[in-house]
Design an enzyme around this catalytic site. Structure first.
Site, mmCIF file in Angstrom:
data_model
loop_
_atom_site.group_PDB
_atom_site.id
_atom_site.type_symbol
_atom_site.label_atom_id
_atom_site.label_comp_id
_atom_site.label_asym_id
_atom_site.label_seq_id
_atom_site.Cartn_x
_atom_site.Cartn_y
_atom_site.Cartn_z
ATOM 1 N N ASP A 77 0.844 -1.198 0.000
ATOM 2 C CA ASP A 77 0.000 0.000 0.000
ATOM 3 C C ASP A 77 0.878 1.246 0.000
ATOM 4 O O ASP A 77 1.989 1.238 0.512
ATOM 5 C CB ASP A 77 -0.986 -0.012 1.173
ATOM 6 C CG ASP A 77 -0.360 -0.482 2.481
ATOM 7 O OD1 ASP A 77 0.886 -0.622 2.539
ATOM 8 O OD2 ASP A 77 -1.105 -0.700 3.455
ATOM 9 N N GLU A 138 -5.678 3.325 3.930
ATOM 10 C CA GLU A 138 -6.234 3.956 5.140
ATOM 11 C C GLU A 138 -7.696 4.345 4.941
ATOM 12 O O GLU A 138 -8.457 4.405 5.896
ATOM 13 C CB GLU A 138 -5.419 5.198 5.531
ATOM 14 C CG GLU A 138 -3.951 4.917 5.871
ATOM 15 C CD GLU A 138 -3.769 4.202 7.203
ATOM 16 O OE1 GLU A 138 -4.763 4.010 7.926
ATOM 17 O OE2 GLU A 138 -2.617 3.836 7.496
HETATM 18 ZN ZN LIG Z 1 -2.626 2.655 9.171
HETATM 19 ZN ZN LIG Z 2 -1.020 0.546 7.517
#
Ligand SMILES: [Zn+2]
Ligand SMILES: [Zn+2]
Length: 381
Positions: A77, A138
């Site tokens: 990510d 997130e």
């Molecule tokens: Zn996080």
């Molecule tokens: Zn994270």
């Protein structure tokens, strides 16, 4: 196999340098423009066929081998958090109000160098490797954006990773499985009727309904062997004059469950608790599903393969981690049917993730690279 590990030791400086570069340019979910451009460029240099702008800022690199095999995906990510960095590090964020406080910069770095390592040692020989640099973890939206793109339809297995604090895995250690909980948000807009405080019977007090709803929520039970929680996290009502019966309450609820069956039950009971609480007072209520992510459903065989790579690098694997935290990676298994594994890399995060003083022990980086490179070589090398 030690050639893979020797390469990492020889390139440690470079690995740390890339991490610091990424750390200095944190970007919020779906705004990872500089980060994704850098990673796309690196993938192209390695000879990957690259697709950009997936879900806005996502990047995927594809490399096919000559021999038959599975389609194996590796995911990191890219997004950072709306936090003003206060570490005082020489490579601290250069973007005001944004910080890599969850370590996603380290995930991108580890995955990128695992690929460089693999490419330096024969590359993809079998099957297909799909590399996913995912936006907006997130915001819990990036994994679904990738699934929606249709580019993962042929993926058989996927592996992800996250750095951990030292209560779960110390530097030099790693966990073969992070069992994230399902996490969900529910909003409720409660409507009553305003009245003068002297004549409460002429109104319908939305705050009374909110109180009833909170009591109902706190009386929700599911099988206690499933770690879970449901609680009110916002209740805004009244607040103008103190002699007015409030006609509106704005409420929010945070739900967690270690498994997806538990979350299904919690969602149903939360809905019922809200409806009954509002109706009991004579209010109407609008319930809004504000989204969430599923609990980990990890594949035992792929997890065992991840464990073998960890043991090769670290000598042992620490016990599986169970956490009430959510992670949208688990959409790939729960919503796209892809077999998954999720590795925890011990990184001695000081002050914990999502804090302005969060720092990683950078010795974790080459360890993560080795584990990911070994696993990639095993699947497609
Ligand atoms: Zn996080
Ligand atoms: Zn994270």
């Amino acid at each position: 196999m030690s050639a893979l590990f020797d390469w990492v030791d020889q390139h440690e400086e470079e690995i740390l340098e890339t991490y610091k570069q990424l750390h200095m340019i944190p970007e919020l979910g779906f705004q990872e423009f500089k980060t994704s451009a850098f990673l796309a460029e690196e993938l192209k240099k390695l000879g990957f066929e690259v697709t950009e702008k997936i879900g806005g800022t996502g990047v995927m690199g594809v490399m096919k081998g000559k021999e038959p095999g599975i389609t194996f995906a590796m995911r990191a990510d890219m997004d950072a958090l709306p936090i003003e960095e206060a570490t005082g590090l020489p490579y601290a964020s250069t973007h005001p109000g944004v910080m890599h406080a969850c370590g996603h910069d380290s995930h991108c770095t580890m995955l990128l160098y695992a690929l460089k390592d693999l490419m330096a040692h024969g590359g993809v020989r079998r099957g297909t490797l799909k590399v996913i640099f995912q936006p907006a973890e997130e915001l819990l939206g990036g994994a679904r954006a990738f699934i929606k793109s249709g580019l993962l339809g042929d993926v058989d297995e996927i592996v992800g990773l996250h750095v951990r604090n030292n209560s779960e895995a110390k530097v030099g250690e790693a966990a073969r499985a992070i069992w994230h909980s399902s996490s969900w948000k529910i909003l409720a807009k409660v409507h009553g009727k305003a009245a003068h405080g002297a004549w409460p019977h002429r109104g319908v007090n939305a705050l009374d309904a909110a109180a009833a709803i909170i009591n109902n929520i706190n009386a929700i039970h599911i099988d206690p062997r499933t770690p879970h929680s449901v609680k009110v996290t916002r209740c805004l009502a009244g607040g103008t004059a103190t002699n007015i019966i409030p006609e509106f309450a704005d409420m929010a609820f945070d739900l967690r469950s270690q498994n997806n069956a538990g979350m299904k039950e919690l969602l149903e009971k939360t809905r019922r608790a809200i409806e009954a609480g509002a109706a009991g007072i004579g209010c109407t209520v609008e319930i809004i599903d504000d989204g969430g992510c599923p609990a980990a459903e990890l594949d035992p065989n792929l997890t065992a393969e991840a464990e073998a790579s960890i043991i090769k690098v670290c000598g042992h694997a620490v016990p599986d981690v169970y956490t009430p935290g959510g992670e949208d990676f688990h959409c790939y298994a729960a919503e796209a049917g892809i077999k998954s594994a999720f590795i925890g890399i011990g990184a001695d995060q000081t002050t914990g993730g999502h804090t302005p003083t969060m720092q990683l022990d950078l010795r974790a980086l080459p360890i993560g690279v080795k584990i990911m490179a070994d696993l990639a070589a095993k699947k497609v090398g």
